[in-house]
Write a protein that holds these residues in place. Structure first.
Motif, PDB file in Angstrom:
ATOM      1  N   UNK A   1     -10.808  -7.771   1.954  1.00 10.43           N
ATOM      2  CA  UNK A   1      -9.906  -7.420   1.039  1.00 10.43           C
ATOM      3  C   UNK A   1      -8.652  -6.628   1.393  1.00 10.43           C
ATOM      4  N   UNK A   2      -7.875  -5.962   0.598  1.00 11.05           N
ATOM      5  CA  UNK A   2      -6.526  -5.325   1.119  1.00 11.05           C
ATOM      6  C   UNK A   2      -6.957  -4.292   1.872  1.00 11.05           C
ATOM      7  N   UNK A   3      -8.027  -3.778   2.050  1.00  9.94           N
ATOM      8  CA  UNK A   3      -8.264  -2.579   3.049  1.00  9.94           C
ATOM      9  C   UNK A   3      -7.566  -3.314   4.690  1.00  9.94           C
ATOM     10  N   UNK A   4      -7.907  -4.488   4.901  1.00  8.00           N
ATOM     11  CA  UNK A   4      -7.458  -5.047   6.103  1.00  8.00           C
ATOM     12  C   UNK A   4      -5.909  -4.606   6.325  1.00  8.00           C
ATOM     13  N   UNK A   5      -5.170  -4.934   5.243  1.00  5.41           N
ATOM     14  CA  UNK A   5      -3.933  -4.525   5.257  1.00  5.41           C
ATOM     15  C   UNK A   5      -3.527  -3.248   5.552  1.00  5.41           C
ATOM     16  N   UNK A   6      -4.351  -2.310   4.688  1.00  3.96           N
ATOM     17  CA  UNK A   6      -4.033  -0.828   4.458  1.00  3.96           C
ATOM     18  C   UNK A   6      -4.094  -0.199   5.980  1.00  3.96           C
ATOM     19  N   UNK A   7      -5.188  -0.998   6.914  1.00  6.84           N
ATOM     20  CA  UNK A   7      -5.515  -0.728   8.129  1.00  6.84           C
ATOM     21  C   UNK A   7      -4.503  -1.105   9.155  1.00  6.84           C
ATOM     22  N   UNK A   8      -3.837  -2.064   8.885  1.00  2.00           N
ATOM     23  CA  UNK A   8      -2.544  -2.284   9.758  1.00  2.00           C
ATOM     24  C   UNK A   8      -3.030  -3.533  10.537  1.00  2.00           C
TER      25      UNK A   8
ATOM     26  N   UNK B   1       1.020  -1.239   0.186  1.00  2.00           N
ATOM     27  CA  UNK B   1       0.119   0.079   0.071  1.00  2.00           C
ATOM     28  C   UNK B   1       0.947   1.179   0.091  1.00  2.00           C
ATOM     29  N   UNK B   2       0.930   1.932  -1.194  1.00  2.00           N
ATOM     30  CA  UNK B   2       1.397   3.290  -1.225  1.00  2.00           C
ATOM     31  C   UNK B   2       1.126   4.218  -0.166  1.00  2.00           C
ATOM     32  N   UNK B   3      -0.223   4.511  -0.188  1.00  4.88           N
ATOM     33  CA  UNK B   3      -0.967   5.397   0.694  1.00  4.88           C
ATOM     34  C   UNK B   3      -0.376   5.332   2.118  1.00  4.88           C
ATOM     35  N   UNK B   4      -0.502   3.980   2.468  1.00  4.37           N
ATOM     36  CA  UNK B   4      -0.330   3.749   4.053  1.00  4.37           C
ATOM     37  C   UNK B   4       1.271   3.421   4.433  1.00  4.37           C
ATOM     38  N   UNK B   5       2.137   2.980   3.387  1.00  2.19           N
ATOM     39  CA  UNK B   5       3.672   3.004   3.354  1.00  2.19           C
ATOM     40  C   UNK B   5       3.563   1.700   3.971  1.00  2.19           C
ATOM     41  N   UNK B   6       3.175   0.605   3.468  1.00  4.27           N
ATOM     42  CA  UNK B   6       3.329  -0.739   4.040  1.00  4.27           C
ATOM     43  C   UNK B   6       3.528  -1.636   2.999  1.00  4.27           C
ATOM     44  N   UNK B   7       4.710  -2.594   2.975  1.00  6.73           N
ATOM     45  CA  UNK B   7       4.996  -3.477   1.897  1.00  6.73           C
ATOM     46  C   UNK B   7       5.550  -4.593   2.619  1.00  6.73           C
TER      47      UNK B   7
END
Length: 243
Positions: A218-225, A47-53
């Motif tokens: 979906x990937x929103x779970x990942x975006x939210x940490x 996630x670029x927006x949440x700086x997670x990879x």
């Protein structure tokens, strides 16, 4: 079953014994004879927006579980798809078409980039009166919206991509109900005779899905940490709908 080979090597041994021809953030790809390729899903989430990879193990097979079934659905509806056959938990065979640096995004709700890039136009999560189709230029570090006339200037069949994306939207919304499809992205390749075909994965990694209880699948779970184990648990819930 004969899945083909490269230089006499059985198809899965190609992945075990040779280096991939193409490596991306989420896929490894080996070119095969006859215009086919072997693809391995990398269990990465970004996630670029949440700086997670991160690498989130077990998400690869879950993505392929979804994609295998989604591909069959859209092909049955008359939309060509590169997916051909699953050959392991995280490998599949596909027709090979070079990936263009553009993707098509279909939105049924105002979410993600819609509210981030156009603040004040829509309430976050609001249903849109009709599906919105937009095109993005795929470039690091963040994809950028691109005007359709640029794509026309490159000779791309914009209206056909739009029509096929909306057809996929109809298929996914009907198939997944009561799970709600908020948005998703597609990449189209072109065969040698110019036929448009979906060459991108269709899975929890490239769409927003909401369970009927409102929770994300979906990937929103990942975006939210959310931690990896819980992502796997929630992504597995969609299999109850698509089985």
């Amino acid at each position: 079953m004969d899945y083909g080979s490269r230089e006499g090597i059985p198809v899965l041994d190609v992945a075990r014994t040779t280096e991939p021809d193409i490596v991306g953030r989420s896929k490894r790809l080996w070119l095969l004879p006859g215009g086919r390729c072997l693809v391995q899903i990398i269990p990465s989430l970004r996630s670029f927006t949440y700086q997670r990879d991160e690498m989130v193990e077990r998400t690869g097979p879950l993505r392929l579980d979804f994609y295998e079934k989604a591909a069959a659905r859209i092909v049955a509806a008359g939309v060509p798809c590169a997916f051909r056959e699953r050959v392991s938990a995280d490998h599949y065979l596909a027709d090979y078409c070079p990936a263009p640096p553009f993707e098509v995004i279909v939105k049924n709700r105002a979410t993600g980039s819609t509210t981030r890039k156009y603040p004040g136009l829509f309430e976050d999560g609001a249903p849109l009166p009709r599906p919105v189709v937009k095109f993005d230029y795929r470039v690091d570090p963040e994809d950028q919206p691109i005007g359709e006339d640029y794509l026309r200037a490159l000779g791309l069949p914009v209206e056909e991509m739009r029509e096929r994306s909306l057809a996929v939207n109809d298929v996914l919304r009907s198939w997944l109900h009561p799970v709600e499809v908020w948005d998703f992205c597609l990449i189209f390749g072109q065969t040698e005779d110019g036929e448009l075909t979906v060459i991108s994965e269709i899975s929890q990694d490239c769409m927003r899905l909401r369970h009927e209880d409102g929770s994300p699948l979906d990937k929103d779970l990942f975006r939210k940490g959310v931690a990896g184990d819980e992502i796997v648990n929630q992504w597995s819930r969609i299999l109850d709908v698509i089985s």
